[in-house]
Enzyme design. Structure first.
Site, PDB file in Angstrom:
ATOM      1  N   ASP A  10     -10.615   7.945  16.512  1.00 43.85           N
ATOM      2  CA  ASP A  10     -11.633   7.069  15.678  1.00 43.85           C
ATOM      3  C   ASP A  10     -11.612   5.565  16.549  1.00 43.85           C
ATOM      4  O   ASP A  10     -10.859   5.544  17.607  1.00 43.85           O
ATOM      5  CB  ASP A  10     -11.109   6.710  14.619  1.00 43.85           C
ATOM      6  CG  ASP A  10     -11.889   5.582  13.498  1.00 43.85           C
ATOM      7  OD1 ASP A  10     -12.898   5.906  13.623  1.00 43.85           O
ATOM      8  OD2 ASP A  10     -11.100   4.573  13.040  1.00 43.85           O
ATOM      9  N   SER A  11     -12.386   5.151  16.320  1.00 43.91           N
ATOM     10  CA  SER A  11     -12.534   3.619  17.013  1.00 43.91           C
ATOM     11  C   SER A  11     -11.327   2.828  16.865  1.00 43.91           C
ATOM     12  O   SER A  11     -11.072   2.125  17.840  1.00 43.91           O
ATOM     13  CB  SER A  11     -13.862   2.976  16.400  1.00 43.91           C
ATOM     14  OG  SER A  11     -13.573   2.659  14.930  1.00 43.91           O
ATOM     15  N   TYR A  42     -16.637   0.247  16.586  1.00 47.96           N
ATOM     16  CA  TYR A  42     -18.119   0.725  16.936  1.00 47.96           C
ATOM     17  C   TYR A  42     -19.202   0.508  16.187  1.00 47.96           C
ATOM     18  O   TYR A  42     -20.537   0.605  16.674  1.00 47.96           O
ATOM     19  CB  TYR A  42     -17.614   2.288  17.008  1.00 47.96           C
ATOM     20  CG  TYR A  42     -16.684   3.045  18.020  1.00 47.96           C
ATOM     21  CD1 TYR A  42     -16.185   1.967  18.961  1.00 47.96           C
ATOM     22  CD2 TYR A  42     -16.480   4.249  18.330  1.00 47.96           C
ATOM     23  CE1 TYR A  42     -15.285   2.660  20.027  1.00 47.96           C
ATOM     24  CE2 TYR A  42     -15.943   4.741  19.263  1.00 47.96           C
ATOM     25  CZ  TYR A  42     -15.281   3.971  20.059  1.00 47.96           C
ATOM     26  OH  TYR A  42     -14.274   4.602  20.878  1.00 47.96           O
ATOM     27  N   GLY A  43     -19.121   0.300  14.988  1.00 44.12           N
ATOM     28  CA  GLY A  43     -20.208   0.327  13.982  1.00 44.12           C
ATOM     29  C   GLY A  43     -21.177  -0.571  14.079  1.00 44.12           C
ATOM     30  O   GLY A  43     -22.135  -0.743  13.663  1.00 44.12           O
ATOM     31  N   CYS A  73     -14.339   9.404  12.266  1.00 42.21           N
ATOM     32  CA  CYS A  73     -15.102   8.332  12.497  1.00 42.21           C
ATOM     33  C   CYS A  73     -16.442   8.623  12.034  1.00 42.21           C
ATOM     34  O   CYS A  73     -17.231   9.244  12.559  1.00 42.21           O
ATOM     35  CB  CYS A  73     -15.082   7.766  13.765  1.00 42.21           C
ATOM     36  SG  CYS A  73     -16.083   6.033  14.120  1.00 42.21           S
ATOM     37  N   THR A  75     -18.810   6.592  12.111  1.00 43.56           N
ATOM     38  CA  THR A  75     -19.927   6.154  12.641  1.00 43.56           C
ATOM     39  C   THR A  75     -20.366   7.029  14.156  1.00 43.56           C
ATOM     40  O   THR A  75     -21.513   7.391  14.342  1.00 43.56           O
ATOM     41  CB  THR A  75     -19.513   4.688  13.520  1.00 43.56           C
ATOM     42  OG1 THR A  75     -19.113   4.009  12.410  1.00 43.56           O
ATOM     43  CG2 THR A  75     -20.485   4.146  14.345  1.00 43.56           C
ATOM     44  N   GLU A 152      -8.743  -3.768   8.406  1.00 38.85           N
ATOM     45  CA  GLU A 152      -7.919  -4.015   9.579  1.00 38.85           C
ATOM     46  C   GLU A 152      -7.173  -5.209   9.539  1.00 38.85           C
ATOM     47  O   GLU A 152      -6.091  -5.489  10.327  1.00 38.85           O
ATOM     48  CB  GLU A 152      -8.950  -4.027  10.799  1.00 38.85           C
ATOM     49  CG  GLU A 152      -9.716  -2.927  11.290  1.00 38.85           C
ATOM     50  CD  GLU A 152      -9.091  -1.995  12.231  1.00 38.85           C
ATOM     51  OE1 GLU A 152      -8.265  -2.501  13.239  1.00 38.85           O
ATOM     52  OE2 GLU A 152      -9.274  -0.811  12.361  1.00 38.85           O
ATOM     53  N   CYS A 186     -17.270   5.588   5.625  1.00 34.56           N
ATOM     54  CA  CYS A 186     -16.392   5.326   6.836  1.00 34.56           C
ATOM     55  C   CYS A 186     -15.084   5.702   6.730  1.00 34.56           C
ATOM     56  O   CYS A 186     -14.608   5.461   5.281  1.00 34.56           O
ATOM     57  CB  CYS A 186     -16.759   3.683   7.057  1.00 34.56           C
ATOM     58  SG  CYS A 186     -15.545   2.917   7.899  1.00 34.56           S
ATOM     59  N   THR A 187     -14.314   6.042   7.703  1.00 33.94           N
ATOM     60  CA  THR A 187     -12.861   6.311   7.215  1.00 33.94           C
ATOM     61  C   THR A 187     -12.001   5.296   7.181  1.00 33.94           C
ATOM     62  O   THR A 187     -10.703   5.289   6.882  1.00 33.94           O
ATOM     63  CB  THR A 187     -12.444   7.260   8.477  1.00 33.94           C
ATOM     64  OG1 THR A 187     -12.432   6.686   9.640  1.00 33.94           O
ATOM     65  CG2 THR A 187     -13.027   8.755   8.617  1.00 33.94           C
ATOM     66  N   HIS A 188     -12.271   3.814   7.358  1.00 38.18           N
ATOM     67  CA  HIS A 188     -11.808   2.836   6.697  1.00 38.18           C
ATOM     68  C   HIS A 188     -11.573   2.721   5.291  1.00 38.18           C
ATOM     69  O   HIS A 188     -10.515   2.190   4.730  1.00 38.18           O
ATOM     70  CB  HIS A 188     -11.988   1.736   7.544  1.00 38.18           C
ATOM     71  CG  HIS A 188     -11.588   1.307   8.887  1.00 38.18           C
ATOM     72  ND1 HIS A 188     -12.106   2.024  10.006  1.00 38.18           N
ATOM     73  CD2 HIS A 188     -10.853   0.535   9.256  1.00 38.18           C
ATOM     74  CE1 HIS A 188     -11.549   1.594  11.026  1.00 38.18           C
ATOM     75  NE2 HIS A 188     -10.842   0.614  10.806  1.00 38.18           N
TER      76      HIS A 188
HETATM   77  N1  DGL Z   1     -13.684   4.355  10.942  1.00 38.20           N
HETATM   78  C1  DGL Z   1     -14.862   3.887  11.374  1.00 38.20           C
HETATM   79  C2  DGL Z   1     -16.092   4.849  10.917  1.00 38.20           C
HETATM   80  O1  DGL Z   1     -15.701   5.699   9.890  1.00 38.20           O
HETATM   81  C3  DGL Z   1     -15.141   2.665  11.630  1.00 38.20           C
HETATM   82  C4  DGL Z   1     -15.759   1.670  12.058  1.00 38.20           C
HETATM   83  C5  DGL Z   1     -16.032   0.984  13.164  1.00 38.20           C
HETATM   84  O2  DGL Z   1     -15.439   1.165  14.407  1.00 38.20           O
HETATM   85  O3  DGL Z   1     -16.864   0.172  13.030  1.00 38.20           O
HETATM   86  O4  DGL Z   1     -17.191   4.467  10.893  1.00 38.20           O
END
Ligand code: DGL
Length: 272
Positions: A10-11, A42-43, A73, A75, A152, A186-188
């Protein structure tokens, strides 16, 4: 049978919500996780940059000889071009397809909401995937760029006033359209599921992409005879591209455990 680890990336740390589900479903598998903490988020980036980063992350995992790669992720899963994915010579899964399948199965009305990062919503990937399964579906998406930094930074308590206020605003257009199913794209986002769940109400089914991706990976490994077949518990190996300081504490929140055990190492981003 295949003793090699499952590679997950993931990012940042959001992908650990996928690891948590994988450990539950496949407790005898080794898992190698890469979190690109030096380049998160990354998003907010362009599709070209996200795609370049993702391919570097995948190359890193492949060099570690993983038997499967999971893009944990939303994204990356939404943006990585289909032609790139088609060229992979190893089992690969993102989170978009399994989440879209689960949403189509769960929705009675066909009105499905999707929340995700700006890049994910802009890509329209969830909508395309949903309509390829269910052509009558109506998909309402909304980007929630503040959710990742809030998560985060630990603003995840169910009564956190800041996250609640932001969520109220983001979920308004989704609720106005009367969806019966909402993909946490989004996995967050599973970290703030209690807040989202309370705001949308219990009549709306929430789809957790981590759970669905883990289920899909378990089926794929089983069907291809790639499970480890071991009796003892699998090991976790974590790699991050920024300092490992504080990793254990943050990771334990994402993994829902008191403490994180396993190998933790920082890797040099330029060598990826
Ligand atoms: N966990 C990423 C996702 O699922 C995170 C986002 C990011 O890096 O912006 O999109």
């Amino acid at each position: 049978m295949d003793q090699r680890p499952i590679g997950v990336f993931d990012s940042g740390l959001g992908g650990l919500t996928v690891v948590k589900e994988l450990v539950k479903l496949l407790p005898h598998e080794d898992i190698l996780y890469f979190g690109d903490t030096g380049r998160v988020p990354y998003g907010t980036r362009s599709p070209e940059t996200i795609s370049k980063y993702a391919q570097q992350d995948i190359a890193f995992l492949r060099r570690k000889d993983v038997k499967m790669v999971i893009a944990a992720c939303g994204t990356v899963s939404a943006v990585l071009p289909k032609e790139v994915v088609k060229g992979f010579s190893f089992p690969y899964s993102g989170v978009v397809k399994p989440a879209a399948q689960a949403a189509c199965a769960a929705s009675a009305s066909g009105k499905i909401g999707v929340i995700g990062t700006s890049a994910t919503i802009k890509s329209g990937a969830y909508g395309k995937e949903i309509r390829s399964i269910r052509s009558d579906a109506i998909v309402i998406g909304n980007a929630c760029p503040l959710f990742v930094p809030l998560v985060e930074n630990g603003f995840i308590q169910p009564d956190n006033p800041v996250t609640r206020m932001v969520a109220q605003q983001y979920l308004k257009p989704i609720l106005e359209n009367g969806v019966d199913t909402l993909i946490l794209g989004c996995t967050h986002y599973p970290l703030i599921k209690p807040i989202i769940g309370e705001l949308v109400g219990e009549d709306v089914t929430l789809i957790d992409p981590g759970k669905e991706a883990a289920r899909g990976a378990a089926v794929l490994l089983q069907s291809q005879g790639l499970l480890s077949g071991r009796e003892q518990a699998g090991e976790l190996h974590f790699y991050v591209s920024d300092s490992t300081q504080g990793f254990e504490q943050t990771a334990s929140v994402f993994l829902h455990t008191d403490s994180v055990t396993g190998h933790i190492e920082q890797v040099d981003i330029d060598s990826l």
